[in-house]
Write a protein that holds these residues in place. Structure first.
Motif, mmCIF file in Angstrom:
data_model
loop_
_atom_site.group_PDB
_atom_site.id
_atom_site.type_symbol
_atom_site.label_atom_id
_atom_site.label_comp_id
_atom_site.label_asym_id
_atom_site.label_seq_id
_atom_site.Cartn_x
_atom_site.Cartn_y
_atom_site.Cartn_z
ATOM 1 N N ARG A 59 0.831 -1.215 0.000
ATOM 2 C CA ARG A 59 0.000 0.000 0.000
ATOM 3 C C ARG A 59 0.858 1.255 0.000
ATOM 4 O O ARG A 59 0.550 2.257 -0.675
ATOM 5 N N TRP A 63 0.934 4.019 -3.044
ATOM 6 C CA TRP A 63 0.658 5.451 -2.801
ATOM 7 C C TRP A 63 1.768 6.304 -3.418
ATOM 8 O O TRP A 63 1.501 7.304 -4.089
ATOM 9 N N GLN A 71 1.328 9.162 -6.321
ATOM 10 C CA GLN A 71 1.654 10.537 -5.936
ATOM 11 C C GLN A 71 2.759 11.104 -6.840
ATOM 12 O O GLN A 71 2.677 12.237 -7.318
#
Ligand code: C2E
Ligand code: MG
Ligand code: MG
Length: 768
Positions: free
Chosen positions: A579, A583, A587
């Motif tokens: 995870r 991310w 991003q």
């Protein structure tokens, strides 16, 4: 008269028993008859009717004598097991005739009798009526008929000479008769019930006897009996056959002398313990079931199973044992094998985790009882996973076996080695005096691991990391001790492999802190707190920014800004890395959209991300959602990733390559890999580790290495970046040898997203 509701066979037996019960009284009844008749004849000796009385008396005496004679003649003949209805009828007829004869006494002579004689007659009628009622009770028809006829005779007498006293006699007779009917019926019911039960019990005994005979003759089991002194009083022939002896040889010997017990040397601890347990139970006169005894028959070790119960006589005195025995060798061996498999590791033959838990439990018990300290060592083979993954499981297995042997050799006399899990082993020591002794053992083990292992694939040096808990108080349970040893082991591995480390309470605190940190990291993932910083990679020639590397930071609410070294490993170990990495990719791609299209974005991938499913999908989705040109995305991987032999990594890398994403080999020159891997995977870029740059100005060796890498990279069509450039001097050398890209504090430290635009501009200006 009938024996209703019973099978004809049992009914016949009940009847036989009824007749036999009456027959047993016959001599007494007949003797009584004769005596009473004699008394009556004497009473009437001066009466006018004496002649008649004499005739009557003679008849009764003859009848009684005849009955006695018949009884006498059959005295020695065993009573029949069954009797027909006719037999009962005959008995009833017999008693009816006798009853009729007796009824003549009051019916014929009462009216001629004086008061004294009448008294005698009344007594005789009442007595005979009651006495025969009980003597004949098992056959109610006989009892009622006898006493009924007698009562009728009495009634006739009263009717021929009525007065007050005879009337009283009549009423009394009626009452007696009623009592006789009732009591003989109930008595006969009881007797019949008892006879029935007796017959059934006899039948059952016969049946069981038959079965037992059959069992002894044909079964593989055998019966045995011992007396109160445990001396054999019976054994089945089967046992004598097995032992090649005779029954006479065994009878009278003590049971333990008859069993072919193995001599001491052939006993396992378990067997000896089982035998002691059995003897103890027998001494206490307890019943036992399936007690196993290790014996030796015909030169073979066998296991016999004995089941028995003590026998007590009516007074509760111990009389001995009755039991069965049989050979259960095959079943017992199978059971022992299953038990062994449940408690021992099949590869190394060492006790497994279950047994280890018991061993710890026992050591704790000794500590609490006798205060004897001990230590629990948890050991982990260094680099086992790499060897197992790269050289295959057979090699891994061979290593584990040899490691197990070395551990056993090192721990011999000091404690028991167990296989805890995978490449982890454990040792529970015997009693110890101090921590120093536990340390000595750890050092002994390390010495045993100094020489390399000869494995099918070649020689390999494998060290061992050891976590130790020294246990001087019995407050902690087995699970806590294992957890503490594990924390110490973690610490030993962390401090560089091949070390040992003692558990100390601070570790527990550290573990708790780690737990808290994991919790915080989850929160940060869900509620924000993570941030990407960006460090530029510039062209060595022009100084312009060609890419930014995304470097993760965590704004921890109480600990402040944390670098990746403080949480990436935690994320890997707790499975949060998937995870976290996902991310970062999303991003970073979004951020890159703010930059001019020639500037790429580099994102670091952890090897653990390749083990979690969905890495490829995450990258593809990030590209789709942002619309970023895949060629602008660089994924940085490290060499340790290439040790994977499962094919998962290769497949993922190929899929990413097909997306036209650039794959970069980070920290080049620090891992385990050989240059051979460069042929297998097509990287777009190599990032030379900063350790080569540090002394590049002073060490010709470092320059030579970087130069060689550059040459190699050119050949394979890769660009080369150098990390950790901090000085102008380093830059000058790198530029001089033709390095493509540089990264380091010289150009810029990692900056926030907001600062990147200014940085791009500044570098453009500087290069112009
Ligand atoms: P890396 O990929 O080799 O990143 C370069 C590291 O070197 C960065 O440390 C950077 O701040 C530092 N560095 C750059 N220039 C210099 C220099 O001139 N001198 C010195 N002494 N250091 C310099 P940072 O940010 O602490 O990151 C450490 C490592 O953490 C990275 O090494 C990378 O392997 C990993 N990492 C960072 N971000 C992520 C991420 O998002 N995911 C994953 N899986 N790993 C990450
Ligand atoms: Mg990197
Ligand atoms: Mg690096």
């Amino acid at each position: 008269m009938g024996v209703g509701g019973l099978s004809p066979q049992i009914a016949g037996q009940v009847r036989a028993a009824q007749i036999e019960a009456v027959r047993r009284y016959t001599p007494w009844m007949m003797a009584t008859n004769i005596v009473i008749v004699a008394i009556i004849a004497t009473t009437f000796r001066s009466s006018d009717v004496f002649a008649h009385v004499a005739v009557w008396s003679t008849f009764i005496i003859l009848a009684a004598a005849y009955t006695l004679a018949v009884w006498w003649s059959r005295k020695h003949i065993a009573p029949p097991r069954s009797a027909s209805l006719r037999g009962i009828r005959r008995t009833v007829l017999h008693t009816a005739i006798l009853g009729f004869a007796w009824a003549l006494l009051p019916a014929l002579f009462f009216r001629y009798a004086d008061d004294q004689q009448r008294l005698v007659i009344a007594c005789v009628v009442a007595g005979m009526s009651c006495g025969s009622g009980f003597a004949l009770a098992t056959i109610p028809a006989a009892a009622i008929l006898f006493s009924g006829i007698l009562t009728a005779g009495g009634t006739l007498a009263v009717l021929t000479s009525p007065d007050v006293s005879t009337l009283v006699m009549l009423i009394l007779n009626g009452i007696y008769f009623a009592v006789i009917i009732a009591s003989s019926r109930s008595l006969s019911g009881l007797l019949r019930g008892r006879i029935e039960a007796q017959i059934r019990a006899d039948d059952q005994r016969d049946y069981i006897g038959l079965l037992l005979n059959d069992f002894e003759e044909h079964g593989s089991d055998w019966l045995w009996m011992v007396d109160r002194h445990y001396r054999v009083i019976h054994v089945s022939t089967r046992l004598t056959e097995v032992l090649h002896t005779t029954e006479n040889d065994l009878i009278g010997k003590r049971l333990t002398e008859c069993l072919p017990l193995r001599d001491g040397g052939r006993y396992s601890n378990e067997d000896a313990q089982a035998l002691r347990g059995l003897l103890r139970r027998m001494r206490k006169r307890r019943a036992f079931r399936d007690a196993e005894v290790a014996v030796r028959v015909g030169g073979q070790n066998r296991i016999w199973s004995l089941t028995a119960r003590p026998v007590f006589d009516a007074r509760g005195e111990f009389e001995g044992y009755r039991g069965v025995g049989r050979d259960v060798t095959i079943a017992s061996e199978a059971r022992r094998k299953i038990e062994y498999m449940a408690r021992y590791d099949s590869l190394t033959g060492l006790p497994n985790r279950i047994t280890l838990n018991d061993d710890i439990g026992r050591a704790l018990h000794r500590l609490r009882e006798r205060g004897s300290h001990f230590a629990l060592l948890l050991l982990d083979l260094d680099h086992f996973k790499i060897i197992n993954d790269t050289q295959g499981h057979p090699v891994g297995d061979a290593l584990l076996k040899q490691a197990a042997e070395r551990l056993q050799a090192a721990a011999r006399g000091f404690g028991v080695v167990a296989r805890f899990a995978g490449d982890e082993f454990a040792i529970v020591t015997n009693g110890l005096q101090n921590k120093r002794q536990a340390e000595d053992l750890a050092e002994r083990i390390a010495r045993h691991f100094q020489s390399p292992f000869a494995l099918p694939g070649g020689m390999a040096s494998v060290g061992v990391s050891i976590g130790i808990v020294y246990v001087a108080s019995g407050k902690r349970d087995a699970d806590t001790l294992i957890r503490h040893a594990d924390l110490a082991l973690y610490q030993a591995k962390d401090g560089g492999r091949g070390r040992h480390y003692f558990f100390e309470p601070g570790l527990d605190v550290a573990a708790k802190r780690r737990h808290q940190l994991e919790h915080d990291l989850r929160r940060a993932l869900e509620h924000g707190g993570l941030e990407l910083f960006y460090q530029p990679l510039t062209s060595a020639a022009t100084g312009e920014v060609v890419a930014f590397e995304a470097l993760m930071r965590w704004n921890h609410p109480t600990l402040g800004l944390l670098g990746p070294h403080e949480f990436i490993r935690l994320a890997e170990e707790t499975g949060l890395i998937g995870r976290l990495g996902g991310w970062a990719i999303g991003q970073a791609c979004r951020q890159a959209l703010h930059w001019p299209p020639h500037i790429r974005i580099a994102v670091n991938l952890s090897p653990a991300q390749f083990q979690t499913p969905g890495l490829f999908d995450t990258v593809r989705r990030a590209l789709e959602e942002t619309g970023l040109d895949p060629r602008r995305l660089e994924l940085e991987v490290t060499e340790s990733l290439l040790l994977d032999t499962t094919g998962v990594v290769q497949a993922t890398l190929q899929a990413l390559d097909a997306l036209r994403v650039r794959i970069v080999l980070d920290d080049f020159g620090t891992g385990y890999s050989s240059l051979g891997y460069l042929r297998q995977y097509r990287f777009h870029k190599l990032k030379v580790d900063r350790s080569f740059v540090e002394h590049i100005e002073t060490e010709p060796g470092s320059v030579a290495i970087v130069k060689a890498v550059l040459g190699l990279a050119r050949e394979l069509g890769m660009t080369v970046a150098v990390e950790g450039v901090e000085t102008q001097g380093q830059l000058a050398v790198l530029r001089g040898i033709g390095c493509d890209e540089i990264q380091g504090y010289l150009v810029s430290r990692p900056v926030t997203a907001g600062q990147t635009a200014a940085l791009i501009h500044q570098q453009q200006v500087a290069s112009a």
